[in-house]
Enzyme design. Structure first.
Site, mmCIF file in Angstrom:
data_model
loop_
_atom_site.group_PDB
_atom_site.id
_atom_site.type_symbol
_atom_site.label_atom_id
_atom_site.label_comp_id
_atom_site.label_asym_id
_atom_site.label_seq_id
_atom_site.Cartn_x
_atom_site.Cartn_y
_atom_site.Cartn_z
ATOM 1 C CE LYS A 64 -3.688 -0.669 -0.792
ATOM 2 N NZ LYS A 64 -4.794 -1.233 -0.410
ATOM 3 C CB SER A 306 -3.388 -10.701 2.599
ATOM 4 O OG SER A 306 -2.242 -10.057 2.444
HETATM 5 N N1 PMP Z 1 -3.295 -7.911 1.740
HETATM 6 C C1 PMP Z 1 -3.062 -6.938 2.596
HETATM 7 C C2 PMP Z 1 -2.682 -6.968 3.932
HETATM 8 C C3 PMP Z 1 -3.398 -5.448 2.332
HETATM 9 O O1 PMP Z 1 -3.250 -4.328 3.450
HETATM 10 C C4 PMP Z 1 -4.017 -5.041 1.130
HETATM 11 C C5 PMP Z 1 -4.551 -3.871 0.740
HETATM 12 N N2 PMP Z 1 -5.870 -3.565 1.531
HETATM 13 C C6 PMP Z 1 -4.223 -6.374 0.093
HETATM 14 C C7 PMP Z 1 -3.667 -7.579 0.436
HETATM 15 C C8 PMP Z 1 -4.638 -6.151 -1.137
HETATM 16 O O2 PMP Z 1 -4.164 -5.198 -2.022
HETATM 17 P P1 PMP Z 1 -5.235 -4.373 -3.043
HETATM 18 O O3 PMP Z 1 -5.999 -3.131 -2.230
HETATM 19 O O4 PMP Z 1 -4.230 -3.617 -3.961
HETATM 20 O O5 PMP Z 1 -6.129 -5.148 -3.632
#
Ligand code: PMP
Length: 371
Positions: A64, A306
């Site tokens: 991010k 994630s």
């Molecule tokens: N994993 C984590 C830990 C995140 O903070 C984010 C962003 N919210 C994402 C995945 C997903 O990224 P994106 O917002 O580009 O879809």
């Protein structure tokens, strides 16, 4: 699953040396991006090659940071953000931490709204970086924190970052993340790209590049099993500003922080409408935790839940992929952000019986018995 114990080559006889970056940096924000794609040596099945794109190499340790610098600099360019104006945003943490880093470096006050269900580390990190964090009740879900940020922006004339709708989101992933993947895999095969979504910026932005320049690469989109919004087929209701007007009915709480808010973001919608994914796979939260731990303990790669979930999906793809396939999985952030969450359950402060036995196995420097 058969594990490939395909260790990296033994160290060559020469000691490692480094040569420096070959440049000096004018600001922390100039260090964002250019994260490495790293081969997996032990966890991947033998018949494929798996790489991870390690976004924890960004200065505030998540993907991010890219979005944060893009939102702020696009708003500076358009005049939407004036010098010294307060920035406000609803975020589950990483966007807030990235924005806090960028706002500190560029001299903007930052207010973040966040549901009180997200990890304590996230709040503390944002406050440490000088931001104010306004908590919202977890019962009001993602919509609650989003509407609170809007209220505060309207009342105070603050700049609302709008990560879920802004064109600056997918654009930065098209211009950086996607370009980096094309450059690093230049002259090589890339058969699968695996990502989850939070805002969908990574997916839509990288999707634009891969669909145009690497059409043979299959894009795998993942979401939590308990919040399979895209799989549900139910369209998201939106307001005139493209923001969600109601929460999505297929959403239920899940432990994959940063993934899948309780609505389908407008930024994600582009990638869905343009069919940027070849396959949609849902993954249970505990699998994310399990694979994050395995990445740490078998590869030395320390990522959050994630990242573990994305990697779990990559392992599913790997098992069925034709021999010789090359797979790239996104790892969005660092595992250090999850010390107070289920990711670290069972990782304790005291010595385990095994550690205690080790301590007692030699005479010196034993700890006194606990009081
Ligand atoms: N994993 C984590 C830990 C995140 O903070 C984010 C962003 N919210 C994402 C995945 C997903 O990224 P994106 O917002 O580009 O879809």
């Amino acid at each position: 699953m058969e594990m490939a114990y395909l260790f990296p080559p033994m160290s060559s006889s020469a000691p490692r040396k480094t040569t420096g970056q070959g440049r000096l940096y004018d600001s922390i924000v100039d260090t964002i991006g250019n994260t490495p794609c790293i081969r997996i040596n032990q966890l991947a099945p033998k018949h494929v090659t798996v790489y991870v794109k390690a976004e924890f190499f960004n200065p505030a340790a998540s993907v991010k940071d890219r979005l944060a610098i893009s939102i702020i600099e696009e708003a500076e360019r358009s005049g939407a953000l004036k010098p010294g104006q307060t920035v406000v945003e609803a975020t589950s943490g990483n966007t807030g931490i990235g924005l806090a880093m960028v706002c500190a470096a560029k001299g903007y006050p930052l207010v973040v709204t966040m549901a009180d269900s997200f990890s304590i580390e996230r709040r503390k990190l944002m406050r440490f970086l000088g931001a104010k964090v306004v908590l919202t009740p977890r019962a009001a879900k993602g919509m609650g924190m989003y509407l609170k940020a809007k209220e505060l922006a309207d009342k105070n004339g603050w700049f609302l970052a709008r990560q879920f709708e802004t064109a600056a989101n997918a654009m930065i992933h098209e211009n950086t993340t996607g370009r980096e993947i094309m450059a690093d895999f230049k002259g090589k095969k890339l058969d699968y790209f695996v990502t989850g979504y939070g805002t969908g910026g990574t997916f839509s932005g990288v999707g634009r590049v891969l669909r145009k320049e690497s059409p043979q690469t299959k894009i795998i989109l993942s979401e939590p099993a308990s919040a399979a919004l895209v799989a549900s087929g139910t369209a998201q209701a939106r307001g005139a500003d493209h923001g969600p007007s109601v929460g999505h009915p297929a959403w239920a709480a899940h432990p994959i922080q940063g993934w899948t808010p309780d609505f389908i973001p407008y930024v994600l919608q582009e990638g869905l409408d343009k069919k940027f994914y070849d396959q949609l796979i849902s993954i249970p939260g505990p699998a994310g935790i399990e694979w994050s731990r395995k990445l740490a303990q078998k590869e030395g790669i320390f990522t959050g839940i994630s990242g573990g979930a994305t990697f779990a999906v990559a392992m599913q793809i790997a098992e069925k992929a034709p021999a010789g396939s090359v797979i790239l999985a996104m790892l969005p952030d660092t595992g250090e952000r999850y010390m107070t969450t289920p990711l670290f359950e069972g990782i304790v402060e005291l010595m385990s019986p095994e550690e205690d036995a080790l301590s007692k196995s030699t005479p010196g420097y034993q700890m006194p018995p606990p009081a």
